[in-house]
Structures are given as C-alpha cells and as structure tokens.
Motif scaffolding. Structure first.
Motif, PDB file in Angstrom:
ATOM      1  N   ILE A  62       1.028  11.948  -1.453  1.00 18.55           N
ATOM      2  CA  ILE A  62       2.199  12.798  -0.684  1.00 18.55           C
ATOM      3  C   ILE A  62       2.735  13.633  -1.714  1.00 18.55           C
ATOM      4  CG2 ILE A  62       4.208  12.572   0.937  1.00 18.55           C
ATOM      5  CD1 ILE A  62       3.085  10.365   2.335  1.00 18.55           C
ATOM      6  N   ASN A  63       3.550  12.754  -2.468  1.00 15.77           N
ATOM      7  CA  ASN A  63       4.466  13.387  -3.573  1.00 15.77           C
ATOM      8  C   ASN A  63       4.405  12.391  -5.069  1.00 15.77           C
ATOM      9  OD1 ASN A  63       6.422  14.764  -5.084  1.00 15.77           O
ATOM     10  ND2 ASN A  63       7.695  14.880  -3.450  1.00 15.77           N
ATOM     11  N   PRO A  64       3.875  12.899  -5.970  1.00 17.45           N
ATOM     12  CA  PRO A  64       3.775  11.881  -7.044  1.00 17.45           C
ATOM     13  C   PRO A  64       5.423  11.664  -7.801  1.00 17.45           C
ATOM     14  CG  PRO A  64       3.055  14.066  -7.814  1.00 17.45           C
ATOM     15  CD  PRO A  64       3.050  14.072  -6.289  1.00 17.45           C
ATOM     16  N   HIS A  65       6.378  12.449  -7.247  1.00 16.13           N
ATOM     17  CA  HIS A  65       7.665  12.200  -7.929  1.00 16.13           C
ATOM     18  C   HIS A  65       8.629  11.876  -6.573  1.00 16.13           C
ATOM     19  CE1 HIS A  65       6.443  14.722 -11.131  1.00 16.13           C
ATOM     20  NE2 HIS A  65       5.842  15.799 -10.157  1.00 16.13           N
ATOM     21  N   SER A  97       0.846  -1.075   0.027  1.00 11.05           N
ATOM     22  CA  SER A  97       0.104  -0.046  -0.041  1.00 11.05           C
ATOM     23  C   SER A  97       0.693   1.435   0.116  1.00 11.05           C
ATOM     24  CB  SER A  97      -0.850  -0.004   1.078  1.00 11.05           C
ATOM     25  OG  SER A  97      -1.803  -1.020   1.084  1.00 11.05           O
ATOM     26  N   LEU A  98       2.047   1.034   0.553  1.00  7.43           N
ATOM     27  CA  LEU A  98       2.691   2.306   0.745  1.00  7.43           C
ATOM     28  C   LEU A  98       3.258   3.173  -0.503  1.00  7.43           C
ATOM     29  CD1 LEU A  98       3.917   4.503   2.834  1.00  7.43           C
ATOM     30  CD2 LEU A  98       6.048   2.935   2.872  1.00  7.43           C
ATOM     31  N   PRO A  99       3.818   2.226  -1.611  1.00  8.08           N
ATOM     32  CA  PRO A  99       4.273   3.071  -2.769  1.00  8.08           C
ATOM     33  C   PRO A  99       3.353   3.898  -3.204  1.00  8.08           C
ATOM     34  CG  PRO A  99       5.220   0.743  -2.670  1.00  8.08           C
ATOM     35  CD  PRO A  99       4.119   0.918  -1.371  1.00  8.08           C
ATOM     36  N   GLY A 100       1.881   3.199  -3.576  1.00  4.15           N
ATOM     37  CA  GLY A 100       0.879   4.151  -4.369  1.00  4.15           C
ATOM     38  C   GLY A 100       0.455   4.772  -3.201  1.00  4.15           C
ATOM     39  N   TYR A 101       0.354   5.007  -2.063  1.00  7.97           N
ATOM     40  CA  TYR A 101      -0.168   5.708  -1.149  1.00  7.97           C
ATOM     41  C   TYR A 101       0.649   7.310  -1.175  1.00  7.97           C
ATOM     42  CZ  TYR A 101      -1.124   8.396   3.171  1.00  7.97           C
ATOM     43  OH  TYR A 101      -1.518   9.435   4.182  1.00  7.97           O
ATOM     44  N   ILE A 102       2.305   6.808  -1.419  1.00 12.02           N
ATOM     45  CA  ILE A 102       3.062   8.063  -1.534  1.00 12.02           C
ATOM     46  C   ILE A 102       3.019   8.811  -2.729  1.00 12.02           C
ATOM     47  CG2 ILE A 102       5.497   8.838  -1.391  1.00 12.02           C
ATOM     48  CD1 ILE A 102       6.005   6.373   0.446  1.00 12.02           C
ATOM     49  N   HIS A 103       2.936   8.051  -3.716  1.00 15.68           N
ATOM     50  CA  HIS A 103       2.801   8.753  -4.867  1.00 15.68           C
ATOM     51  C   HIS A 103       1.505   9.467  -5.327  1.00 15.68           C
ATOM     52  CE1 HIS A 103       6.137   7.358  -7.704  1.00 15.68           C
ATOM     53  NE2 HIS A 103       6.525   7.845  -6.926  1.00 15.68           N
ATOM     54  N   GLY A 104       0.314   8.559  -4.532  1.00 15.81           N
ATOM     55  CA  GLY A 104      -0.892   9.217  -4.625  1.00 15.81           C
ATOM     56  C   GLY A 104      -1.355  10.622  -3.912  1.00 15.81           C
ATOM     57  N   PRO A 125       1.486  12.789   7.285  1.00 18.13           N
ATOM     58  CA  PRO A 125       1.435  12.281   5.711  1.00 18.13           C
ATOM     59  C   PRO A 125       2.431  13.107   4.965  1.00 18.13           C
ATOM     60  CG  PRO A 125      -0.552  13.416   6.054  1.00 18.13           C
ATOM     61  CD  PRO A 125       0.021  13.620   7.474  1.00 18.13           C
ATOM     62  N   THR A 126       3.677  12.953   5.177  1.00 17.86           N
ATOM     63  CA  THR A 126       4.770  13.301   4.758  1.00 17.86           C
ATOM     64  C   THR A 126       5.749  12.224   4.327  1.00 17.86           C
ATOM     65  OG1 THR A 126       6.027  13.738   6.792  1.00 17.86           O
ATOM     66  CG2 THR A 126       4.543  15.487   5.918  1.00 17.86           C
ATOM     67  N   ILE A 127       6.932  12.620   3.363  1.00 20.65           N
ATOM     68  CA  ILE A 127       7.871  11.626   3.100  1.00 20.65           C
ATOM     69  C   ILE A 127       8.775  11.262   4.646  1.00 20.65           C
ATOM     70  CG2 ILE A 127      10.206  11.296   1.965  1.00 20.65           C
ATOM     71  CD1 ILE A 127       7.846  11.465   0.174  1.00 20.65           C
ATOM     72  N   TRP A 128       9.058  12.245   5.388  1.00 18.34           N
ATOM     73  CA  TRP A 128       9.783  11.847   6.711  1.00 18.34           C
ATOM     74  C   TRP A 128       8.724  11.055   7.504  1.00 18.34           C
ATOM     75  CZ3 TRP A 128      14.645  11.264   6.968  1.00 18.34           C
ATOM     76  CH2 TRP A 128      15.486  12.146   6.081  1.00 18.34           C
ATOM     77  N   GLY A 129       7.428  11.286   7.448  1.00 18.76           N
ATOM     78  CA  GLY A 129       6.536  10.444   8.574  1.00 18.76           C
ATOM     79  C   GLY A 129       6.560   9.109   7.923  1.00 18.76           C
ATOM     80  N   ALA A 130       6.651   8.660   6.505  1.00 20.02           N
ATOM     81  CA  ALA A 130       6.989   7.453   5.967  1.00 20.02           C
ATOM     82  C   ALA A 130       7.961   6.863   6.394  1.00 20.02           C
ATOM     83  CB  ALA A 130       6.763   7.364   4.537  1.00 20.02           C
ATOM     84  N   VAL A 131       9.201   7.680   6.376  1.00 20.24           N
ATOM     85  CA  VAL A 131      10.526   7.143   6.867  1.00 20.24           C
ATOM     86  C   VAL A 131      10.491   6.748   8.195  1.00 20.24           C
ATOM     87  CG1 VAL A 131      12.944   7.623   7.176  1.00 20.24           C
ATOM     88  CG2 VAL A 131      11.668   8.029   5.020  1.00 20.24           C
ATOM     89  N   LEU A 132       9.858   7.604   9.042  1.00 24.10           N
ATOM     90  CA  LEU A 132       9.687   7.047  10.706  1.00 24.10           C
ATOM     91  C   LEU A 132       8.832   6.131  10.635  1.00 24.10           C
ATOM     92  CD1 LEU A 132      10.807   8.227  13.530  1.00 24.10           C
ATOM     93  CD2 LEU A 132       9.115   9.877  13.531  1.00 24.10           C
ATOM     94  N   SER A 133       8.033   6.145  10.298  1.00 20.18           N
ATOM     95  CA  SER A 133       6.892   4.944  10.077  1.00 20.18           C
ATOM     96  C   SER A 133       7.734   3.679   9.907  1.00 20.18           C
ATOM     97  CB  SER A 133       5.911   4.699   9.193  1.00 20.18           C
ATOM     98  OG  SER A 133       4.820   5.937   9.687  1.00 20.18           O
ATOM     99  N   LEU A 134       8.460   3.469   8.856  1.00 16.40           N
ATOM    100  CA  LEU A 134       9.322   2.074   8.581  1.00 16.40           C
ATOM    101  C   LEU A 134      10.243   2.106   9.667  1.00 16.40           C
ATOM    102  CD1 LEU A 134       9.509   2.608   4.634  1.00 16.40           C
ATOM    103  CD2 LEU A 134       7.952   1.304   6.099  1.00 16.40           C
ATOM    104  N   PHE A 135      10.953   3.086  10.166  1.00 21.40           N
ATOM    105  CA  PHE A 135      11.905   3.016  11.056  1.00 21.40           C
ATOM    106  C   PHE A 135      11.272   2.376  12.212  1.00 21.40           C
ATOM    107  CE2 PHE A 135      14.161   4.504  15.041  1.00 21.40           C
ATOM    108  CZ  PHE A 135      15.188   4.103  15.076  1.00 21.40           C
ATOM    109  N   VAL A 136      10.153   2.534  12.723  1.00 21.80           N
ATOM    110  CA  VAL A 136       9.619   2.191  14.004  1.00 21.80           C
ATOM    111  C   VAL A 136       9.183   0.748  13.704  1.00 21.80           C
ATOM    112  CG1 VAL A 136       7.580   2.469  15.733  1.00 21.80           C
ATOM    113  CG2 VAL A 136       9.005   4.268  14.797  1.00 21.80           C
ATOM    114  N   LEU A 137       8.393   0.628  12.477  1.00 16.15           N
ATOM    115  CA  LEU A 137       8.131  -0.826  12.170  1.00 16.15           C
ATOM    116  C   LEU A 137       9.176  -1.825  12.010  1.00 16.15           C
ATOM    117  CD1 LEU A 137       5.839  -1.751   9.042  1.00 16.15           C
ATOM    118  CD2 LEU A 137       8.115  -2.393   9.292  1.00 16.15           C
TER     119      LEU A 137
END
Length: 470
Positions: free
Chosen positions: A305-308, A296-303, A360-372
C-alpha cells in the motif's frame, strides 16, 4: 443514593494498592501493545527476517503470554502480589531492552553462536514471563483492595485502564519509531515498565483480607490442566514431540519435517482432548483471524500500500474503538443469547478483512480494523458466559481458568499462517489481496464449526443476562 454519595463511596471504597496496581497496568499494556505494534516491521525491515519467519516469531511473542498465564496466577499467589509485581516489571524491563538490542554489537558473541531464529525466539518469549505474573496480581488486587459495594466498579475501572493502555501503546510506538528509531520503541517500553518496578516497590502494599482462600499450588494447577486436556497421557507426549520438532527446525533450518508427520501428530492430539478442549481448539480460529492485525497487516501495508505509512498509528484503531463503543454495543446486543453473540462477533471480525481486500488503501485498513473491533466487542464478554456452560457441574472454576488458551494458540498458529500467506500470495503469486480472502475463510470456517459443535453438544441455555463490559 445521590451522585455525591456515590462519588464518596467510590473515593473511599478502594485501598491504595488498587490504584497503584491498576495505574501500573496502564504502563504495562502500553509497553506490550507498543512493542507488538512495531514487532513485525522490526523483524522484517530492521533484522531482515523473511515474511514467514516474521510471522512465526510475531506469533510466539503474542502467544506465549497466554500459556504461561495458566501457572502465573498460582505463582503470584505463592510469591505474594508485591514481590510478584516487582519481579514481573523487572523481568519485563530486561526483556524489552534485550528485544531492542538484538542487533547491538555487545550481543554479537551470543548472536553468532546460535541460529539467529532460535536466539530471537528465546528473547521474544521472555516478556511472557513477566506479563503472566502481572495480570493475576492486578486482578487479584482489584478484588482484595475493593470494598464489596464498589467491587463491580473496580473491575470496570480495571478493564477501562487496560483498554486505555492498549490504545495508547501503538500511538507511543508510532512516536518512538518516527523520532528515535524502531529499536528504541523497545528501550522506551523497558524504561516504562522499569519505572513501574519502583512504583510498586515504594507505594504498593500487600492487600490481605480475612478469609482469603489458600492459593492453589503449582501441582494443583498442573492437575487441573490434565483434567481439562482430557487424555493427557496421550496428548502431552504428542505435544512434547511437536515442540521438540519445532525447536529442531530452528536449530537446523536446512532440515524439514514431512507434512504427514505434522498431520499425524494433530490427529493424535484431537483424538485425546476433552469436549471442552475441542471447543477451545475450534475457537482458536477466531484469534487466528484477529491477530493478523499485528502479524500480517504491518508488512502488507508497507509492502503493498504505502512503504512510508505510519502502521502503528493505524493499529490504534482497534483499541480506540473498544474504548469508545463497548458500552453502546454491549447495550444493543444484551438480549442476544451468548452463543449467537459469539457467532455474530466471529462473523463480523472475519468479514472485516474483506474491506481491505476490496479497498487496499490506508483508509481501507482503518475501516477493516474498526469493523474487526466491533466483532471483538460483540463476542468477547459473551464468550465466557457460553463456555461456563460447557464445563462439568462443580468444575466451572477450573475450566474457566483455561478459557484464554485459544488466544495463545491462535497467535502461535496465526503467526505461521500469516507468514505463509504473505509469502505465497504476496511474494510468489503477486496477488496480495488473496491474503485477506484466506483469512476471512478461516473465520467463516470457524463460525460453521462452532455452530456444528453447539448443535452436537448443546446445553440448556439460561435466560439472556446483561453482558459484562470488558
């Protein structure tokens, strides 16, 4: 023993097949996780699959490996490690090349002759045929090609190299995606494992030791599977019906199966499985939560947060965290009993996605994956310690061989579940943050159900031991 003596012991304690097999494993993991990191974007943005279809197909790619691995060990033993590894890398090179060529003109006659989802689904299953042979060969070679006094170090080297390959894979995919196009992520993955085919062919020799136990037959593995399942005369036919219905929906996508039929099949399966399988089914919830980073995360980020955004680089976070912090986290949690460690790891991984829900930011995604990843490190080694106590006395080996089934089931269910969430909350309701609340809810429910299970089927707990670093 001095450091120089220990270093000499390590240098002389491993035969050549050990290094050949483990170095080839780096490239196998690099190819697999590179392919996985780009898959959701490839399916949705390049091949124009819907979010629901993308989730299901991505789940198939991640899940089938762990089902076929049940029989992969027996097949590898029968074939011999050299032939099995060679065959595996040849299969993988063809499989990854086909994935990257799905939209190629030369495949158009086949692509147009069958439903596209069925066509892609079959191709995505092909890598599992190779990977299911690689893992038992590398682990078996690590055991056979290591002297007794350095064997534990050998396994540590194996797990370290696996994590290095897993972390490098998304980074490699990022470079290939940006410079060569997403299709060429898979062609480079094919080239990587094809090179390993020649490495094994020219440099690997069959590791043999006196007194090696005779390998189990495929029939023995099948009988063990029936023992683990429970009432297999009920469960297996029901699973076959469910599989045929799923294939039928791929072939005839205009048809639908009422929800009550799926519910009835689920009830029949749950009524027939063993106590041990109940635990595996419950723990599937953890992997449903975990695999959303690829589903889910790849499509969520592009759709949303940031398409690039460079999604593949973001996905490096999990593997890099595991490499850097496994020893520290395992040391800090070494006195926590096995079941409490499994529970703690499940909770940490589950709540990690709330960070992304709130930020819902790039760094939010990075921090989520770090805690995961922290949750993964906490629970993974202790999980195997706990389930070894759930197996009947004298059958621990048989039962432990099926301990990875939740990983596969979680990917398959997680694919369907993640695709449904992204479609419903993202595309229909336009409230994408609620995706991660639902994912966290699955993890919390899994934690509660595991706690209830442990209370109902508690076995005597041994004294806490040092956990294995994975």
């Amino acid at each position: 023993m001095t450091f120089s003596e220990r270093l000499h012991e390590i240098r002389t304690g491993f035969d050549r097949p050990f290094w050949v097999a483990n170095i080839s494993e780096i490239f196998e993991r690099l190819s697999y996780y590179g392919a996985f990191a780009s898959l959701a974007l490839y399916l949705q943005e390049r091949l124009n699959f819907s979010t629901e279809q993308t989730g299901t197909l991505t789940g198939i790619f991640g899940g089938m490996v762990w089902f076929l691995a049940i029989f992969g060990g027996a097949a590898a033993d029968r074939m011999g490690f050299r032939r099995a590894l060679s065959a595996a890398y040849l299969i993988l090179s063809v499989a990854y090349f086909l994935i990257g060529s799905i939209a190629a003109p030369w495949l158009a006659p086949v692509r147009n002759a069958v439903p596209i989802s069925l066509f892609v689904g079959v191709i995505l299953i092909l890598p599992a045929l190779g990977i299911s042979l690689v893992k038992p060969c590398v682990v078996g070679t690590t055991a056979r090609a290591s002297k007794e006094n350095v064997r534990s170090i050998g396994y540590s080297i194996y797990y370290t190299l696996v994590n290095i390959g897993g972390a490098a894979g998304p980074y490699f995919a990022s470079w290939a995606h940006r410079h060569l196009g997403v299709e060429n992520v898979y062609r480079l993955a094919a080239l990587s494992v094809f090179a390993m085919f020649f490495v094994v062919l020219f440099f690997f020799r069959e590791p043999r030791k006196p007194g090696d136990a005779p390998p189990p037959s495929i029939a023995t593995v099948a009988r063990n599977f029936c023992v683990v399942v429970g009432n297999y005369r009920l469960v297996l036919p029901v699973l076959l019906v469910a599989l045929l219905l799923r294939i039928g929906l791929w072939v005839y996508p205009s048809f639908s199966v009422p929800w009550w039929i799926w519910s009835g099949l689920l009830v029949l399966v749950l009524a027939g499985i063993s106590r041990f399988m109940w635990f595996l089914v419950l723990f599937t919830g953890y992997w449903v939560v975990f695999w959303q980073q690829y589903i889910s995360l790849p499509g969520y980020i592009h759709g949303y947060i940031n398409p690039h955004a460079d999604v593949e680089i973001i996905l490096v976070t999990d593997g890099l965290t595991v490499i850097c912090l496994t020893l520290v986290v395992n040391y800090l949690t070494r006195k926590i009993p096995a079941f409490q460690a499994v529970i703690l790891g499940t909770v940490i991984t589950s709540v990690a996605w709330l960070i992304l829900a709130f930020r819902p930011t790039i760094w939010g995604a990075v921090l989520s994956l770090f805690v995961l990843a922290l949750g993964e490190i906490v629970q993974q080694p202790r999980y195997y310690e706990y389930i070894s106590r759930l197996a009947p006395r004298g059958q621990q080996g048989t039962y432990m061989g099926f301990a990875f089934l939740p990983i596969g089931i979680g990917s398959l269910i997680g694919g369907w579940f993640g695709g449904m969430l992204v479609h419903h909350f993202g595309e229909v309701l336009h409230e994408p943050a609620r995706i991660w609340w639902c994912v966290t809810g699955v993890g919390v429910a899994t934690t509660v159900l595991l706690w209830i299970y442990d209370k109902g089927f508690r076995t005597p707990s041994p004294a806490p031991t040092k956990s294995l670093t994975l």
